[in-house]
Design a protein around this motif. Sequence first.
Motif, PDB file in Angstrom:
ATOM      1  N   LYS A 193       0.873  -1.171   0.000  1.00  0.00           N
ATOM      2  CA  LYS A 193       0.000   0.000   0.000  1.00  0.00           C
ATOM      3  C   LYS A 193       0.909   1.219   0.000  1.00  0.00           C
ATOM      4  CE  LYS A 193      -3.680  -2.385   2.524  1.00  0.00           C
ATOM      5  NZ  LYS A 193      -4.531  -2.401   3.746  1.00  0.00           N
ATOM      6  N   GLY A 194       1.443   1.568  -1.175  1.00  0.00           N
ATOM      7  CA  GLY A 194       2.447   2.609  -1.265  1.00  0.00           C
ATOM      8  C   GLY A 194       3.756   2.124  -0.671  1.00  0.00           C
ATOM      9  N   ASP A 195       4.331   2.919   0.228  1.00  0.00           N
ATOM     10  CA  ASP A 195       5.593   2.541   0.869  1.00  0.00           C
ATOM     11  C   ASP A 195       5.403   1.575   2.031  1.00  0.00           C
ATOM     12  OD1 ASP A 195       7.107   4.115  -0.842  1.00  0.00           O
ATOM     13  OD2 ASP A 195       6.954   5.895   0.442  1.00  0.00           O
ATOM     14  N   GLY A 202       3.904  -9.477   9.396  1.00  0.00           N
ATOM     15  CA  GLY A 202       4.729  -8.314   9.646  1.00  0.00           C
ATOM     16  C   GLY A 202       4.374  -7.171   8.727  1.00  0.00           C
ATOM     17  N   VAL A 203       5.138  -6.089   8.852  1.00  0.00           N
ATOM     18  CA  VAL A 203       4.959  -4.931   7.991  1.00  0.00           C
ATOM     19  C   VAL A 203       6.330  -4.316   7.725  1.00  0.00           C
ATOM     20  CG1 VAL A 203       4.542  -3.375   9.950  1.00  0.00           C
ATOM     21  CG2 VAL A 203       3.724  -2.747   7.670  1.00  0.00           C
ATOM     22  N   ALA A 204       6.559  -3.924   6.471  1.00  0.00           N
ATOM     23  CA  ALA A 204       7.798  -3.260   6.075  1.00  0.00           C
ATOM     24  C   ALA A 204       7.478  -1.856   5.594  1.00  0.00           C
ATOM     25  CB  ALA A 204       8.498  -4.051   4.974  1.00  0.00           C
ATOM     26  N   TYR A 205       8.435  -0.932   5.800  1.00  0.00           N
ATOM     27  CA  TYR A 205       8.278   0.435   5.306  1.00  0.00           C
ATOM     28  C   TYR A 205       9.454   0.760   4.404  1.00  0.00           C
ATOM     29  CZ  TYR A 205       7.804   5.476   5.085  1.00  0.00           C
ATOM     30  OH  TYR A 205       7.682   6.761   4.627  1.00  0.00           O
ATOM     31  N   GLN A 206       9.171   1.133   3.162  1.00  0.00           N
ATOM     32  CA  GLN A 206      10.198   1.415   2.168  1.00  0.00           C
ATOM     33  C   GLN A 206      10.736   2.825   2.373  1.00  0.00           C
ATOM     34  OE1 GLN A 206      10.748  -1.230  -0.102  1.00  0.00           O
ATOM     35  NE2 GLN A 206      12.709  -0.193  -0.477  1.00  0.00           N
ATOM     36  N   VAL A 207      11.910   2.940   2.986  1.00  0.00           N
ATOM     37  CA  VAL A 207      12.523   4.239   3.255  1.00  0.00           C
ATOM     38  C   VAL A 207      13.153   4.813   1.992  1.00  0.00           C
ATOM     39  CG1 VAL A 207      14.239   5.451   4.650  1.00  0.00           C
ATOM     40  CG2 VAL A 207      12.936   3.556   5.643  1.00  0.00           C
ATOM     41  N   PHE A 250      16.424   0.337   0.533  1.00  0.00           N
ATOM     42  CA  PHE A 250      16.499   0.247   1.986  1.00  0.00           C
ATOM     43  C   PHE A 250      15.096   0.315   2.589  1.00  0.00           C
ATOM     44  CE2 PHE A 250      16.695   2.647   6.048  1.00  0.00           C
ATOM     45  CZ  PHE A 250      17.337   1.690   6.803  1.00  0.00           C
ATOM     46  N   SER A 251      14.790  -0.625   3.474  1.00  0.00           N
ATOM     47  CA  SER A 251      13.514  -0.612   4.186  1.00  0.00           C
ATOM     48  C   SER A 251      13.719  -1.102   5.610  1.00  0.00           C
ATOM     49  CB  SER A 251      12.475  -1.487   3.463  1.00  0.00           C
ATOM     50  OG  SER A 251      12.906  -2.836   3.405  1.00  0.00           O
ATOM     51  N   LEU A 288      16.352  -4.411   9.455  1.00  0.00           N
ATOM     52  CA  LEU A 288      16.668  -3.580   8.301  1.00  0.00           C
ATOM     53  C   LEU A 288      16.835  -4.484   7.092  1.00  0.00           C
ATOM     54  CD1 LEU A 288      19.489  -1.405   9.923  1.00  0.00           C
ATOM     55  CD2 LEU A 288      17.040  -0.888   9.852  1.00  0.00           C
ATOM     56  N   LYS A 289      16.401  -4.033   5.929  1.00  0.00           N
ATOM     57  CA  LYS A 289      16.519  -4.818   4.708  1.00  0.00           C
ATOM     58  C   LYS A 289      17.239  -3.994   3.645  1.00  0.00           C
ATOM     59  CE  LYS A 289      13.685  -7.456   1.412  1.00  0.00           C
ATOM     60  NZ  LYS A 289      12.294  -7.863   1.073  1.00  0.00           N
ATOM     61  N   LEU A 290      18.380  -4.509   3.181  1.00  0.00           N
ATOM     62  CA  LEU A 290      19.181  -3.846   2.154  1.00  0.00           C
ATOM     63  C   LEU A 290      19.153  -4.680   0.888  1.00  0.00           C
ATOM     64  CD1 LEU A 290      22.279  -2.992   4.401  1.00  0.00           C
ATOM     65  CD2 LEU A 290      20.376  -1.471   3.824  1.00  0.00           C
ATOM     66  N   THR A 291      18.711  -4.100  -0.215  1.00  0.00           N
ATOM     67  CA  THR A 291      18.649  -4.821  -1.488  1.00  0.00           C
ATOM     68  C   THR A 291      19.765  -4.368  -2.403  1.00  0.00           C
ATOM     69  OG1 THR A 291      17.097  -3.183  -2.381  1.00  0.00           O
ATOM     70  CG2 THR A 291      16.157  -5.128  -1.307  1.00  0.00           C
ATOM     71  N   PHE A 292      20.172  -5.279  -3.323  1.00  0.00           N
ATOM     72  CA  PHE A 292      21.302  -5.017  -4.224  1.00  0.00           C
ATOM     73  C   PHE A 292      20.919  -5.348  -5.655  1.00  0.00           C
ATOM     74  CE2 PHE A 292      22.801  -6.307  -0.054  1.00  0.00           C
ATOM     75  CZ  PHE A 292      23.647  -5.273   0.281  1.00  0.00           C
TER      76      PHE A 292
END
Length: 217
Positions: free
Chosen positions: A125-127, A160-165, A169-170, A213-217
Amino acid sequence: MPDIKKAGNIPTSMLAVASLLLSAPSFAEVYVAPFGGYSFGASEFNIKSSGVGNLASDEEGELKVSESAQYGVMLGFTTTDPGDIYLLYSHQSTELRTGNNFSPSPITDLDLDYLHLGGSLYFPKGDVKPYVTASVGLTSMRPSGEYANETRFSMGFGVGVAYQVAPSFSVFADARGYATFISSDSTLFCNGGDCLWSISSDIMWQGQVNLGLKLTF
């Protein structure tokens, strides 16, 4: 691709995950997600002393894993569902405690690890991205002292819930439950032919709450 025949003592599970990552579609993003939190609510084993040490052979009671902090990391890749596939490692340094007819004081220190292969499905739902997750793997219980480690099959599930910063990076928060399958009417924590307890429980339940924290590459 590396030559698997020359991989030496690399665990088979790690080779399988590496193969998944290398064979992932070109659109997939690889990610690393460290996390920390608190483990709680481990269910109790119904136990009977096997007559080792200071415990009488006819005593019965309950044995449980104490609540404590834990930490871990997930390695995986995203999919187009939207979702992801991951390898999760979680570590908890805790204690085994007894109740009822036994002394309520700690019996021994215990390292408890989960190594799971799992997946998540997101509902963006958006970020803000709520998700559900499930996993399967192994639970390793390693008591201090001379008694043997125990490794059992387990399953996990959570929300859970994630927020896309930022695009790569989230941050996330989740709650997970783990079910470790313990054979009923068996022994636990043995040293040769001597075992601390016989148990009559089928499943050990444990919950976790995590921030990461989640870091994508």
